[in-house]
Design a protein around this motif. Structure first.
Motif, PDB file in Angstrom:
ATOM      1  N   GLU A 142      -3.211   3.306  -7.405  1.00  0.00           N
ATOM      2  CA  GLU A 142      -2.165   2.440  -6.847  1.00  0.00           C
ATOM      3  C   GLU A 142      -1.341   1.800  -7.955  1.00  0.00           C
ATOM      4  OE1 GLU A 142      -4.354   0.050  -4.078  1.00  0.00           O
ATOM      5  OE2 GLU A 142      -3.857   1.393  -2.403  1.00  0.00           O
ATOM      6  N   ASP A 143      -2.041   1.331  -9.007  1.00  0.00           N
ATOM      7  CA  ASP A 143      -1.340   0.732 -10.157  1.00  0.00           C
ATOM      8  C   ASP A 143      -0.387   1.742 -10.764  1.00  0.00           C
ATOM      9  OD1 ASP A 143      -2.557  -1.618  -9.887  1.00  0.00           O
ATOM     10  OD2 ASP A 143      -3.914  -1.450 -11.626  1.00  0.00           O
ATOM     11  N   ARG A 144      -0.951   2.941 -10.971  1.00  0.00           N
ATOM     12  CA  ARG A 144      -0.156   3.961 -11.633  1.00  0.00           C
ATOM     13  C   ARG A 144       1.065   4.344 -10.799  1.00  0.00           C
ATOM     14  NH1 ARG A 144      -2.583   9.378 -12.817  1.00  0.00           N
ATOM     15  NH2 ARG A 144      -0.755  10.458 -13.647  1.00  0.00           N
ATOM     16  N   ALA A 145       0.842   4.464  -9.504  1.00  0.00           N
ATOM     17  CA  ALA A 145       1.944   4.816  -8.603  1.00  0.00           C
ATOM     18  C   ALA A 145       3.043   3.764  -8.677  1.00  0.00           C
ATOM     19  CB  ALA A 145       1.419   4.957  -7.182  1.00  0.00           C
ATOM     20  N   ALA A 146       2.634   2.496  -8.712  1.00  0.00           N
ATOM     21  CA  ALA A 146       3.612   1.409  -8.782  1.00  0.00           C
ATOM     22  C   ALA A 146       4.410   1.503 -10.073  1.00  0.00           C
ATOM     23  CB  ALA A 146       2.886   0.065  -8.685  1.00  0.00           C
ATOM     24  N   ARG A 147       3.712   1.773 -11.179  1.00  0.00           N
ATOM     25  CA  ARG A 147       4.388   1.860 -12.488  1.00  0.00           C
ATOM     26  C   ARG A 147       5.366   3.036 -12.518  1.00  0.00           C
ATOM     27  NH1 ARG A 147       0.554   3.025 -16.114  1.00  0.00           N
ATOM     28  NH2 ARG A 147      -1.242   2.273 -14.915  1.00  0.00           N
ATOM     29  N   VAL A 148       4.865   4.177 -12.049  1.00  0.00           N
ATOM     30  CA  VAL A 148       5.712   5.379 -12.062  1.00  0.00           C
ATOM     31  C   VAL A 148       6.959   5.164 -11.202  1.00  0.00           C
ATOM     32  CG1 VAL A 148       5.836   7.823 -11.365  1.00  0.00           C
ATOM     33  CG2 VAL A 148       3.817   6.969 -12.562  1.00  0.00           C
ATOM     34  N   TYR A 149       6.754   4.513 -10.098  1.00  0.00           N
ATOM     35  CA  TYR A 149       7.851   4.240  -9.153  1.00  0.00           C
ATOM     36  C   TYR A 149       8.916   3.358  -9.825  1.00  0.00           C
ATOM     37  CZ  TYR A 149      10.101   2.943  -4.727  1.00  0.00           C
ATOM     38  OH  TYR A 149      10.984   2.754  -3.711  1.00  0.00           O
ATOM     39  N   ASP A 150       8.433   2.278 -10.463  1.00  0.00           N
ATOM     40  CA  ASP A 150       9.352   1.357 -11.143  1.00  0.00           C
ATOM     41  C   ASP A 150      10.115   2.071 -12.252  1.00  0.00           C
ATOM     42  OD1 ASP A 150       8.588  -0.603  -9.472  1.00  0.00           O
ATOM     43  OD2 ASP A 150       7.196  -1.586 -10.858  1.00  0.00           O
ATOM     44  N   THR A 151       9.349   2.864 -13.030  1.00  0.00           N
ATOM     45  CA  THR A 151       9.986   3.599 -14.130  1.00  0.00           C
ATOM     46  C   THR A 151      11.073   4.524 -13.594  1.00  0.00           C
ATOM     47  OG1 THR A 151       7.785   3.651 -15.112  1.00  0.00           O
ATOM     48  CG2 THR A 151       9.483   4.951 -16.207  1.00  0.00           C
ATOM     49  N   ALA A 152      10.751   5.201 -12.505  1.00  0.00           N
ATOM     50  CA  ALA A 152      11.705   6.145 -11.911  1.00  0.00           C
ATOM     51  C   ALA A 152      12.985   5.418 -11.492  1.00  0.00           C
ATOM     52  CB  ALA A 152      11.066   6.848 -10.727  1.00  0.00           C
ATOM     53  N   LEU A 156      16.868   6.769 -10.789  1.00  0.00           N
ATOM     54  CA  LEU A 156      16.635   7.550  -9.572  1.00  0.00           C
ATOM     55  C   LEU A 156      16.794   6.653  -8.343  1.00  0.00           C
ATOM     56  CD1 LEU A 156      13.485   9.711 -10.443  1.00  0.00           C
ATOM     57  CD2 LEU A 156      15.700  10.576  -9.719  1.00  0.00           C
ATOM     58  N   ASP A 157      17.207   7.249  -7.234  1.00  0.00           N
ATOM     59  CA  ASP A 157      17.267   6.428  -6.019  1.00  0.00           C
ATOM     60  C   ASP A 157      15.862   6.350  -5.418  1.00  0.00           C
ATOM     61  OD1 ASP A 157      16.883   8.952  -5.099  1.00  0.00           O
ATOM     62  OD2 ASP A 157      18.670   9.042  -3.839  1.00  0.00           O
ATOM     63  N   ARG A 158      15.746   5.582  -4.334  1.00  0.00           N
ATOM     64  CA  ARG A 158      14.431   5.371  -3.699  1.00  0.00           C
ATOM     65  C   ARG A 158      13.749   6.684  -3.349  1.00  0.00           C
ATOM     66  NH1 ARG A 158      12.845   0.828  -0.188  1.00  0.00           N
ATOM     67  NH2 ARG A 158      13.150  -0.946  -1.523  1.00  0.00           N
ATOM     68  N   GLU A 159      14.518   7.550  -2.751  1.00  0.00           N
ATOM     69  CA  GLU A 159      13.956   8.831  -2.318  1.00  0.00           C
ATOM     70  C   GLU A 159      13.394   9.610  -3.495  1.00  0.00           C
ATOM     71  OE1 GLU A 159      16.259  11.758   0.138  1.00  0.00           O
ATOM     72  OE2 GLU A 159      16.250  10.015   1.503  1.00  0.00           O
ATOM     73  N   GLY A 160      14.174   9.631  -4.562  1.00  0.00           N
ATOM     74  CA  GLY A 160      13.746  10.345  -5.766  1.00  0.00           C
ATOM     75  C   GLY A 160      12.489   9.741  -6.353  1.00  0.00           C
ATOM     76  N   ALA A 161      12.441   8.414  -6.383  1.00  0.00           N
ATOM     77  CA  ALA A 161      11.265   7.716  -6.925  1.00  0.00           C
ATOM     78  C   ALA A 161      10.043   8.004  -6.070  1.00  0.00           C
ATOM     79  CB  ALA A 161      11.537   6.219  -6.986  1.00  0.00           C
ATOM     80  N   GLU A 162      10.251   8.013  -4.763  1.00  0.00           N
ATOM     81  CA  GLU A 162       9.129   8.293  -3.852  1.00  0.00           C
ATOM     82  C   GLU A 162       8.615   9.714  -4.060  1.00  0.00           C
ATOM     83  OE1 GLU A 162      10.382   7.245   0.114  1.00  0.00           O
ATOM     84  OE2 GLU A 162      10.268   5.116  -0.433  1.00  0.00           O
ATOM     85  N   ALA A 163       9.568  10.620  -4.313  1.00  0.00           N
ATOM     86  CA  ALA A 163       9.162  12.009  -4.534  1.00  0.00           C
ATOM     87  C   ALA A 163       8.295  12.131  -5.783  1.00  0.00           C
ATOM     88  CB  ALA A 163      10.387  12.904  -4.654  1.00  0.00           C
TER      89      ALA A 163
END
Lengths: 176, 157
Positions: free
Chosen positions: B19-29, B34-41
């Motif tokens: 979960e931590d990693r996902a949050a970090r990767v998302y923020d970085t994206a 990247l837009d939301r969709e791209g970050a989610e992908a």
């Protein structure tokens, strides 16, 4: 050793004959004034033969039915279901072996030991091959063994006797 | 499959890490434009892993609290045996002690989902866990001719 219904019926006929012979000898003994030692011995040995045959027949019959006579088998007895199935379908050992990929003599060998020794995986595959659907019904694990029931009962008694008599009226919610 | 409380603890730790990693990767994206969709992908595989772990933990918790199916197909028996052990709160060590076998043996059986054991042995495992498994099998009806060549068989009973 009984390998088939035919064997069983032959054995049964023999058994009937021996029982009849025993009756005759006993009747003869009753009418005779003195009991001859040799005749008594003969009856005794005949009894042993009869008992052995009865046991053998009973053992075979056991293979044909679930212990309670219904369609529910104890897990440990489950492999014997193949013996019962062939009996119900009245198939030859060779014909029965076809879907299982076994030859008649292999079926004979398996039947001799009530199909003991099959792994669960093999058992499942074989049941599948003969189109038998088997479902596990678990006697709830919360239903403890007799030993555990005994222990729990002792525990309950200990708990009950430890409680003051008034506790029956005091609501459980108030307990800390 | 989670088979012990210890595995569960490890799974929970791993879940938090993911979960931590996902949050970090998302923020970085997002930070990289990247837009939301791209970050989610970008975090989709992590989310998948997270959901899988959650399922495993939930299943374990359910079994651990004693929820077991009352009836199931025979092919699930091996899987079920392990669940009965978990539900009864018996450790692998304790089960091996009750069965009089090495702990490694039980470990191996559980990993193989008990596929190699005989029905008799599986029954002994249930017994060691104070449970009993009965098997319901639909056999074709007995097809006995009325001419009754099997008279003795019936009479005997």
């Amino acid at each position: 050793m009984i390998h088939s219904r035919r064997d069983r019926d032959k054995l049964w006929e023999g058994l009937l004959a021996e029982r009849a012979r025993r009756e005759d000898i006993v009747a003869h003994l009753r009418s005779a004034e003195t009991a001859e030692e040799t005749i008594i011995k003969a009856v005794r040995s005949l009894d042993a033969v009869i008992q052995a045959k009865e046991a053998e027949i009973a053992e075979y019959d056991k293979m044909l039915t679930a212990p309670d006579g219904a369609e529910t088998w104890a897990l440990a007895d489950l492999p014997r279901v193949f013996v019962a199935l062939r009996d119900r379908k009245r198939m030859s050992q060779a014909a029965f072996g076809v879907p299982l990929g076994l030859r008649g003599n292999q079926i004979a060998r398996y039947e001799k030991i009530g199909y003991a020794g099959l792994s669960l995986k093999r058992l499942v595959n074989m049941l599948d091959a003969v189109h038998l659907e088997a479902r596990v019904i678990l006697t709830p694990w919360t239903e403890p063994s007799a030993q555990a029931v005994g222990d729990a009962f002792d525990g309950a008694i200990a708990a009950a006797t430890a409680l003051p008599v008034e506790s029956e009226e005091s609501p459980a919610e108030e307990a800390p | 499959m989670i088979r012990f409380d210890r595995d569960r603890t490890l799974a929970v730790t791993r879940l938090e890490e993911i979960e931590d990693r996902a949050a970090r990767v998302y923020d970085t994206a997002l930070a990289r434009g990247l837009d939301r969709e791209g970050a989610e992908a970008t975090i989709a595989p992590l989310i998948e892993e997270r959901d899988q772990l959650r399922d495993e933990i939930n299943t374990y918790d359910l079994v651990r609290s004693g929820h077991l199916e009352a009836s199931l197909p025979l092919e699930d028996l091996g899987f079920y045996l392990t669940n009965v052990r978990i539900a009864t709160g018996v450790s692998v060590r304790e089960l091996s002690r009750r069965m009089g076998v090495k702990r490694a043996t039980i470990e191996r059986y559980e990993k193989e989902r008990w596929s190699g054991v005989t029905a008799a042995r599986a029954a002994r495992v249930f017994k060691a866990l104070n449970a009993t498994a009965m098997i319901h099998v639909e056999l074709p009806a007995a097809d006995r001719p009325s001419a009754d060549p099997l008279g003795p068989l019936e009479k005997y009973r």
